[in-house]
Design an enzyme around this catalytic site. Sequence first.
Site, PDB file in Angstrom:
ATOM      1  CB  THR A  15     -40.205  59.282  37.072  1.00 18.38           C
ATOM      2  OG1 THR A  15     -39.991  59.707  35.732  1.00 18.38           O
ATOM      3  CG2 THR A  15     -39.373  60.126  38.018  1.00 18.38           C
ATOM      4  CB  VAL A  71     -41.183  67.702  47.561  1.00 19.86           C
ATOM      5  CG1 VAL A  71     -41.313  66.283  48.082  1.00 19.86           C
ATOM      6  CG2 VAL A  71     -42.459  68.476  47.818  1.00 19.86           C
ATOM      7  CG  HIS A  86     -54.824  55.946  73.680  1.00 22.76           C
ATOM      8  ND1 HIS A  86     -54.272  57.208  73.570  1.00 22.76           N
ATOM      9  CD2 HIS A  86     -54.307  55.395  74.815  1.00 22.76           C
ATOM     10  CE1 HIS A  86     -53.471  57.409  74.609  1.00 22.76           C
ATOM     11  NE2 HIS A  86     -53.466  56.324  75.369  1.00 22.76           N
ATOM     12  N   GLY A  95     -32.474  74.203  45.780  1.00 29.32           N
ATOM     13  CA  GLY A  95     -33.924  74.011  45.732  1.00 29.32           C
ATOM     14  C   GLY A  95     -34.425  73.409  47.035  1.00 29.32           C
ATOM     15  CG  LEU A 118     -43.057  47.801  31.615  1.00 32.01           C
ATOM     16  CD1 LEU A 118     -43.632  46.390  31.794  1.00 32.01           C
ATOM     17  CD2 LEU A 118     -43.958  48.620  30.699  1.00 32.01           C
ATOM     18  CD  GLU A 129     -36.704  77.631  47.450  1.00 31.42           C
ATOM     19  OE1 GLU A 129     -36.569  76.437  47.166  1.00 31.42           O
ATOM     20  OE2 GLU A 129     -37.234  78.460  46.680  1.00 31.42           O
ATOM     21  N   GLY A 165     -36.963  71.687  40.229  1.00 30.04           N
ATOM     22  CA  GLY A 165     -38.233  71.400  39.570  1.00 30.04           C
ATOM     23  C   GLY A 165     -38.077  70.471  38.381  1.00 30.04           C
ATOM     24  CD  GLU A 187     -41.304  53.427  29.502  1.00 29.27           C
ATOM     25  OE1 GLU A 187     -42.322  54.040  29.831  1.00 29.27           O
ATOM     26  OE2 GLU A 187     -40.167  53.948  29.442  1.00 29.27           O
TER      27      GLU A 187
END
Length: 460
Positions: free
Chosen positions: A43, A180, A437, A177, A40, A200, A264, A36
């Site tokens: 992202t 998400v 409930h 964009g 550790l 978008e 993206g 790495e």
Amino acid sequence: MVAEAEYDVLILGAGSGGYACALRAAQLGLSVGLVEKGNLGGTCLHVGCIPTKALLHAAEVADSARESEKFGVQASLEGIDMAGVNAYKDGVVGRLFKGLTGLIKGRGITVIEGDGRLTGPHEVTVGDATHTGRHVVLATGSYSRSLPGLDIDGERVLSSEHALRLERVPASVIVLGGGVIGCEFASVWRSFGAEVTIIEALPRLVPTEDESSSKALERAFRKRGVVFRTGTPFQSVKTTDTGVAVTVEGGDVIEAELLLVAVGRGPVTDGLGYAEQGVAMERGFVTTDERCRTNVDGVYAVGDIVPGLQLAHRGFQQGIFVAEDIAGLSPTPIDELGIPRVTYSHPEVASVGLTETQAAEQFGAEQVESLTYDLGGNGKSQILATQGFVKLVRRSDGPVVGVHLVGDRVGELIGEAQLIYNWEAHVEDVAPLVHAHPTQNEALGEAHLALAGKPLHAHS
Ligand code: FAD
């Protein structure tokens, strides 16, 4: 196969995919080397899932304060102290990082710090040292993409990483964009009081979701004062002393203090020796079979570098899968459609399986049935003052093939939805299950009752 490898499994990249593989492989008694160059956890832990969800929680707290009167509570929102928000966010990340570091150490995994490169089918070179593994797992993750002519300078034009480090609430932001990541940041900033415009290119927000989910999110965002321009491709941006001026196709110019680029994520594979070692690639992504194997014997790939959903839990599962495969446990390949997807905006959008359109394409429209249960009939959703729905898509007289949810906190329901999908449950299997409930989970039960022709808290 190399006769005398240093490790049974040598992993390049310690993000969700790489570290999950390391933890499971070590648990199975295999020796593991984990290379790495950063921290550790990768992202997701440091600049993805965890910090963004901490911001979204702070945003929810702000909304609760702002809307407290609705619940008869006298409180007010005096402002957002970004230093305090960031301290809370960094505290969450720090605690999880410490826990993960301890776990990795505790399982006897060797962490090799540095920038690694694949220099042979069983070799990763870091600086002057070459390490060998009987099996090598590529897990180098992804980076924030940009568009041609769009320079992410970290000042006016930001990536999500820059956005997570902002020390102020901007007065206004353009989010490029409406997927998400874009919708999550738009939601946070709006809750913190910023003027937000999403641009978008595709015709709707969260365009890969069921169309009804996009429409519901758009309605909710409109009500919250989030401006969005869908079907509007970006053309160019100019930075000024005070902010940015974005020109979109058609010539309109939109101005704001900041621009977030959320168009993206691309694979981190360039210059790492993959192609040189003969690993098959497509548009920078590593090609694998359903067992996460590349075309080079002994070399696997997991996570965001493999085409498909770029989600942490997909990476975790692929990592676990590869460790078990190497250990000879013959695990079952992962069904990509059975991986749950959640956008944690206010309101949330969650789904698993096929959208109604995809189901109609796959099985024929006449073979597909759908039912939408409005959260207006769900006690807990009324208590929380949230709107939305549960939508079920099923094959006529067959199993449920898609579940779509919109509403605050519905991401927590995706676990049950995922079981329903992955176990190919029929409506009649789920309808008799007793749901506590008042919970939002009941809405899933109610939707199944309604689809089985015996609605309780819904009109027949
Ligand atoms: P990464 O996590 O990117 O890890 C790759 C690791 O490899 C990194 O640590 C990197 O330093 C290391 N590396 C790269 N090259 C080298 C090299 N040459 N040598 C040594 N090390 C190297 N997913 C969700 O499921 N839920 C969410 O809520 C969510 N929110 C997100 C929000 C944001 C803003 C972003 C950006 C992403 C989010 N994701 C979310 C996606 C998720 O973070 C990724 O799918 C996941 O981290 C991918 O894991 P990975 O192991 O493939 O790669």
